[in-house]
Design an enzyme around this catalytic site. Structure first.
Site, short mmCIF file in Angstrom:
data_model
loop_
_atom_site.label_atom_id
_atom_site.label_comp_id
_atom_site.label_asym_id
_atom_site.label_seq_id
_atom_site.Cartn_x
_atom_site.Cartn_y
_atom_site.Cartn_z
N GLN A 194 0.84 -1.20 0.00
CA GLN A 194 0.00 0.00 0.00
C GLN A 194 0.87 1.25 0.00
O GLN A 194 0.39 2.34 -0.25
CB GLN A 194 -0.89 0.03 1.25
CG GLN A 194 -1.97 -1.02 1.30
CD GLN A 194 -2.72 -1.03 2.63
OE1 GLN A 194 -2.76 -2.06 3.29
NE2 GLN A 194 -3.31 0.07 3.03
N PHE A 225 -6.04 -4.00 3.39
CA PHE A 225 -6.78 -3.76 4.65
C PHE A 225 -5.91 -3.16 5.73
O PHE A 225 -6.18 -3.33 6.93
CB PHE A 225 -7.46 -5.06 5.13
CG PHE A 225 -8.28 -5.74 4.08
CD1 PHE A 225 -9.43 -5.13 3.59
CD2 PHE A 225 -7.90 -6.96 3.53
CE1 PHE A 225 -10.20 -5.73 2.60
CE2 PHE A 225 -8.65 -7.57 2.52
CZ PHE A 225 -9.80 -6.95 2.06
N GLU A 229 0.31 -1.56 4.68
CA GLU A 229 0.69 -0.14 4.75
C GLU A 229 2.16 -0.03 5.13
O GLU A 229 2.92 0.69 4.51
CB GLU A 229 -0.20 0.61 5.76
CG GLU A 229 0.16 2.09 5.83
CD GLU A 229 -0.79 2.93 6.68
OE1 GLU A 229 -1.94 2.51 6.92
OE2 GLU A 229 -0.37 4.01 7.13
N ARG A 307 -5.32 7.64 16.86
CA ARG A 307 -6.66 7.60 16.27
C ARG A 307 -7.67 7.00 17.26
O ARG A 307 -8.86 7.34 17.22
CB ARG A 307 -6.67 6.86 14.92
CG ARG A 307 -7.93 7.17 14.11
CD ARG A 307 -7.93 6.49 12.75
NE ARG A 307 -7.42 7.31 11.67
CZ ARG A 307 -8.13 8.24 11.01
NH1 ARG A 307 -9.38 8.48 11.33
NH2 ARG A 307 -7.58 8.92 10.03
N ARG A 339 -7.98 -1.63 8.84
CA ARG A 339 -9.24 -0.92 8.58
C ARG A 339 -9.86 -0.31 9.84
O ARG A 339 -10.34 -1.05 10.71
CB ARG A 339 -10.21 -1.88 7.91
CG ARG A 339 -11.18 -1.23 6.96
CD ARG A 339 -11.90 -2.28 6.16
NE ARG A 339 -12.62 -1.70 5.03
CZ ARG A 339 -13.18 -2.42 4.07
NH1 ARG A 339 -13.12 -3.73 4.10
NH2 ARG A 339 -13.81 -1.84 3.08
N PHE A 341 -7.99 1.61 11.92
CA PHE A 341 -6.74 2.18 12.42
C PHE A 341 -6.85 2.64 13.88
O PHE A 341 -6.52 3.78 14.21
CB PHE A 341 -6.36 3.37 11.51
CG PHE A 341 -4.90 3.69 11.44
CD1 PHE A 341 -4.01 2.91 10.73
CD2 PHE A 341 -4.38 4.83 12.08
CE1 PHE A 341 -2.66 3.23 10.63
CE2 PHE A 341 -3.03 5.16 12.00
CZ PHE A 341 -2.17 4.35 11.27
N THR A 437 -4.14 11.26 10.27
CA THR A 437 -4.08 12.07 11.49
C THR A 437 -2.78 12.86 11.55
O THR A 437 -2.70 13.87 12.22
CB THR A 437 -4.21 11.17 12.73
OG1 THR A 437 -3.21 10.16 12.66
CG2 THR A 437 -5.58 10.53 12.79
N ALA A 506 -6.01 5.38 5.25
CA ALA A 506 -6.81 6.41 5.93
C ALA A 506 -8.09 6.75 5.16
O ALA A 506 -8.64 7.83 5.34
CB ALA A 506 -5.97 7.66 6.20
N GLU A 709 -13.06 2.82 5.32
CA GLU A 709 -13.01 2.28 6.68
C GLU A 709 -14.28 2.45 7.52
O GLU A 709 -14.63 1.57 8.29
CB GLU A 709 -11.84 2.93 7.44
CG GLU A 709 -10.48 2.57 6.89
CD GLU A 709 -9.40 3.48 7.47
OE1 GLU A 709 -9.34 4.66 7.08
OE2 GLU A 709 -8.65 3.01 8.34
N1 MTE Z 1 -11.38 -2.76 0.09
C1 MTE Z 1 -10.82 -3.83 -0.52
N2 MTE Z 1 -11.53 -4.53 -1.41
N3 MTE Z 1 -9.53 -4.21 -0.22
C2 MTE Z 1 -8.77 -3.54 0.71
O1 MTE Z 1 -7.62 -3.90 0.96
N4 MTE Z 1 -8.68 -1.69 2.33
C3 MTE Z 1 -9.49 -0.83 3.21
C4 MTE Z 1 -10.54 -0.08 2.41
N5 MTE Z 1 -11.26 -0.97 1.56
C5 MTE Z 1 -9.36 -2.42 1.37
C6 MTE Z 1 -10.68 -2.05 1.00
C7 MTE Z 1 -8.68 0.14 3.94
S1 MTE Z 1 -7.91 -0.34 5.36
C8 MTE Z 1 -8.56 1.44 3.53
S2 MTE Z 1 -7.68 2.57 4.43
C9 MTE Z 1 -9.19 1.90 2.29
O2 MTE Z 1 -9.88 0.87 1.61
C10 MTE Z 1 -8.09 2.45 1.39
O3 MTE Z 1 -8.56 2.83 0.17
P1 MTE Z 1 -9.25 4.26 -0.06
O4 MTE Z 1 -8.42 5.24 0.66
O5 MTE Z 1 -9.25 4.37 -1.52
O6 MTE Z 1 -10.62 4.15 0.54
N1 HPA Z 2 -4.77 6.30 8.94
C1 HPA Z 2 -4.19 5.31 8.26
N2 HPA Z 2 -2.90 5.19 8.10
C2 HPA Z 2 -2.12 6.12 8.66
C3 HPA Z 2 -2.66 7.18 9.38
C4 HPA Z 2 -4.05 7.28 9.53
O1 HPA Z 2 -4.60 8.19 10.17
N3 HPA Z 2 -1.64 7.92 9.82
C5 HPA Z 2 -0.53 7.32 9.37
N4 HPA Z 2 -0.82 6.24 8.66
MO1 MOS Z 3 -6.30 1.46 6.02
S1 MOS Z 3 -6.07 0.67 7.89
O1 MOS Z 3 -5.81 3.09 6.58
O2 MOS Z 3 -4.90 0.87 5.24
#
Ligand code: MTE
Ligand code: HPA
Ligand code: MOS
Length: 753
Positions: A194, A225, A229, A307, A339, A341, A437, A506, A709
């Site tokens: 990620q 998920f 990261e 968070r 997800r 966090f 954050t 995030a 999330e």
């Molecule tokens: N959805 C799918 N299908 N696969 C993933 O790994 N990660 C989740 C969410 N939805 C995830 C997912 C998490 S932890 C985050 S932070 C967000 O997607 C990240 O993507 P976005 O910032 O585009 O929402």
């Molecule tokens: N969310 C997810 N990932 C992060 C954040 C947050 O607020 N800060 C640093 N990494």
């Molecule tokens: Mo989502 S826990 O911020 O990758």
């Protein structure tokens, strides 16, 4: 375009989408496998690699001694070696990296490595770590008003404790990387991460080379998920170290057992709370102390702990708040982003506190919840003033659209007539802050090329991991340029095209990268309008692009997109653009623990109903009915998919998924036979998702709010629905707040005296 399908769906269904393991490898590719600590804590007395090295096909076994730069992969704090030197701190900690001509050979060699360890005491729980003073960093505390004074005036004050367990990410694609040597000592890493820039930065640090020698390329992830990261990094770095020495490609993909054992998970939390209310159920004061089980190194724990504090009051206004979080250092694999966090862990505690208060006072939990929902201009404990608040709106919409009172009567009616089966219902409001954050991480870039035939290539820092961010980026580009989506291609995420990126996390990826795409496309359109204005001798302000055609004063002209692009080429107009977006407004002062850290908040309300089999302790989730604040969703199919997936993950965390370590720190839930994840049978029988009717927020891309999330936390409602069913069966049950509420725990609660 709002109904556009995920652009990956066709490839996924046909098995044609590419993941790291699908990359066609060079003929001279070698394969890597980690040798990891077989104990949770101790001094390494000796490691004997001699038998392993003799196995035919073993090329080299790498240890910390082979590192030319720093043996340090820590992101927030420099406290984690790539390979252990003379001490090990968790079971599964990497010690060495076997590189062989095949994975099977590397596996055979791994069994022949002999290690002698002088064992040290093992800490597996946060509480024990706190008692022993074992911490990652200093605790953090958020304060608003004066809780001590307020408690004295409260009509009710209750105290209690909670536990929420960890959670395995179980991304379908395990961690992995394919590392390929390039000319002049440069290395290309195809990584399932990620955070491409983190992989690049830490690889450069460990190899002792500048970042420009390391290129990271990501096509897509089979799920992250949060688990990728920070924790996709070490596997890529190991492969890179091997490439640096051997100058041959190295493929390193973890098998499921290794991945489960070596990687961190959602943080388990042990927490205590004190809640004070007055007679009309207003929460006047709330205190909580959170013990985060961080594992053996910082990883992202400090940010996750923060968070937890941000979300400790969920979608309620509480005028007096005192919260404190300790990141407790234990001998587990470093726990990491998952997800939500840390938000879900915080929200479970206040929901537990409200449930405890309701139980003791003898009212329905939802009456207390309803009495305390956030209003416009309420202050969060961290100083941000709530605006465009949808807490009450979503609550009221859920209550009326799903006929909450009728549902409650049905549940009570059912419970009067049934003894073996009892139903439970609960309402779960959510409020989740959108932005990293850490303010400085809230930026992104996009690089757009219009090719001379009119087709378009879009590069951003966004990583596609199933959340469909690429589809959203494509929508933004196609809509802004006024061209058909088939003209736009999403390129891989590559550090040479878009540099210095924040991880895709995030829930902010679409907002940040989408705004950059929008800016870049607007610049390009500005240039092309000038070209049109000259071609047609019309004022530039009359020109627009729609449906692959030029419009003048909103009337269709004969001029096509392709014609304008071709003319721009002839006139030597730049057809590429790079744009940088940084979220405005947000700020946070850590010395005061006050500020405005979030661009906006996402709200929603879920009603969950369950049926518990009071003979067996098993349960079914009848329905989860949600009113969710999507803002003005740019793709409702994708967004509802995110709600459903997050809900399933939240329910799994709260009900089934039970991480277990032995007292000496070995992962017991180390396979899918011992770790239960939600399947079609354990999910809700029905899920209803109704979008809340709102305008959306300016800082959200196309006013379409972040969705990744927040909906996970609807799953918390299931815990309390089950608890209510148990209460209906066993009048002497004293509510406990210990998740997941597995059938075993339900059974014990049903018959607790
Ligand atoms: N959805 C799918 N299908 N696969 C993933 O790994 N990660 C989740 C969410 N939805 C995830 C997912 C998490 S932890 C985050 S932070 C967000 O997607 C990240 O993507 P976005 O910032 O585009 O929402
Ligand atoms: N969310 C997810 N990932 C992060 C954040 C947050 O607020 N800060 C640093 N990494
Ligand atoms: Mo989502 S826990 O911020 O990758």
């Amino acid at each position: 375009m709002k109904t556009m399908k995920n652009i990956d769906s066709y490839g996924h269904v046909r098995g044609e989408s590419l993941f790291v393991d699908d990359v066609i490898v060079r003929q001279d590719t070698l394969y890597g496998l980690v040798f990891d600590a077989p104990k949770a804590h101790g001094k390494i007395i000796s490691v004997d690699y001699s038998e392993a090295e003799k196995v035919e096909g073993v090329v080299k076994i790498f240890t910390y001694k082979d590192i030319k730069g720093e043996n340090q992969i820590g992101g927030i704090l420099p406290d984690e070696p790539l390979w252990a030197e003379d001490e090990i701190h968790f079971w599964g900690q990497p010690i060495a990296f076997i590189v062989a001509t095949s994975e099977a050979i590397a596996k055979k060699a791994r069994l022949l490595i002999k290690i002698e360890i002088d064992e040290l005491p093992v800490i597996t729980t946060a509480k024990e770590a706190k008692e022993k003073g074992s911490f990652i960093n200093a605790p953090r505390s958020f304060n608003l008003g004066n809780t001590t004074a307020s408690f004295e005036e409260c009509d009710y004050v209750f105290e209690g404790e909670t536990f929420s367990n960890g959670q395995e990410h179980l991304y379908l694609e395990t961690q992995g990387c394919y590392a390929i040597p390039q000319e002049n000592g440069n290395i290309k890493l195809i990584s399932s991460t990620q955070g491409p820039t983190s992989v690049q930065q830490i690889t450069a640090r460990v190899l002792g080379v500048p970042m420009h020698k390391i290129e990271i390329d990501v096509t897509r992830l089979g799920g992250g998920f949060g688990g990728k990261e920070d924790q996709a990094t070490p596997w890529a770095v190991m492969a890179a170290v091997a490439v640096q020495h051997l100058k041959k490609p190295v493929k390193h993909i973890l098998n499921r057992h290794d991945d489960l054992r070596m990687t961190g998970k959602r943080h388990p939390y042990e927490s205590t709370f004190k809640i004070g209310l007055n007679k009309d159920f207003k929460i006047m004061a709330f205190e909580a102390e959170f013990l985060q089980n961080s594992g053996a190194a910082a990883d992202l724990s400090p940010a996750i702990a923060e968070r937890t504090l941000f979300h400790a009051t969920n979608s309620y206004f509480v005028p007096n708040v005192k919260t404190k979080v300790f990141s407790c250092k234990t001998n587990l694999p470093p726990n990491t982003a998952f997800r939500g966090f840390g938000g879900p862990q915080g929200m479970f505690v206040i929901e537990s506190a409200i449930a405890q208060a309701a139980d003791k006072i003898g009212v329905e939990k939802r009456l207390i919840q309803e009495a305390n929902l956030l209003s416009e201009n309420d202050e969060f404990s961290y100083g941000q003033i709530a605006t465009q608040v949808e807490a009450k709106n979503s609550w009221i919409a859920a209550k009326s659209k799903f006929e909450l009172e009728k549902l409650e009567q049905e549940v009570h009616g059912f419970n009067r007539e049934n003894n073996q089966f009892k139903k439970g219902i609960s309402v779960m409001p959510i409020c989740f802050g959108i932005s990293f954050t850490n303010t400085s991480m809230n930026h992104a870039r996009a690089l757009i090329h219009i090719y001379q035939d009119g087709s378009v290539g879009v590069s951003t820092g966004a990583v596609e991991m199933g959340q469909s961010v690429n589809t959203k980026m494509l929508q933004v580009a196609a809509e802004t340029l006024g061209i058909h989506p088939s003209k736009v291609k999403l390129e891989t995420t590559n550090t040479t095209r878009v540099a210095n990126t924040s991880p895709s996390a995030a829930s902010s990826t679409a907002d940040l990268n989408g705004k950059a795409v929008l800016m870049a496309c607007n610049s390009l359109i500005g240039r092309l309008k000038k070209v049109v204005s000259k071609m047609l001798s019309v004022d530039i302000s009359f020109v627009s692009f729609q449906n692959d055609t030029v419009f003048v004063e909103n009337k269709k002209s004969n001029l096509l997109w392709e014609d304008v692009v071709a003319q721009a080429m002839l006139k030597r107009v730049a057809l590429s653009e790079n744009a940088h977006y940084a979220t405005p407004i947000i700020h946070f002062d850590k010395t005061k623990e006050k500020g405005h850290p979030f661009a906006y908040h996402v709200y929603g309300t879920a009603i969950s109903t369950v049926t518990v089999d009071c003979l067996r302790g098993t349960y079914e989730i009848d329905a989860v009915k949600i009113v969710h604040d999507f803002g003005n969703s740019m793709n409702i199919g994708i967004d509802i998919g995110q709600v459903e997936g997050a809900l399933a993950q939240g329910i799994g965390w709260m009900t089934l998924e039970e991480i277990a370590y032995s007292e000496d720190g070995r992962l017991l839930s180390n396979a899918l036979s011992t770790y239960k994840v939600p399947d079609v049978f354990s999910g809700p029988n029905t899920i209803d998702v109704i979008p809340l009717e709102t305008e959306g927020h300016e800082l959200a891309i196309q006013k379409s709010k972040a969705v990744g999330e927040p909906p996970l936390m609807y799953g918390i409602g299931t815990y309390f629905a089950i608890q209510n069913a148990v209460k209906a069966f066993n009048k002497s049950y004293i509510p406990k707040f210990n998740s997941p509420f597995t059938p075993e725990k339900v059974l014990m609660a049903l018959y607790q005296k």
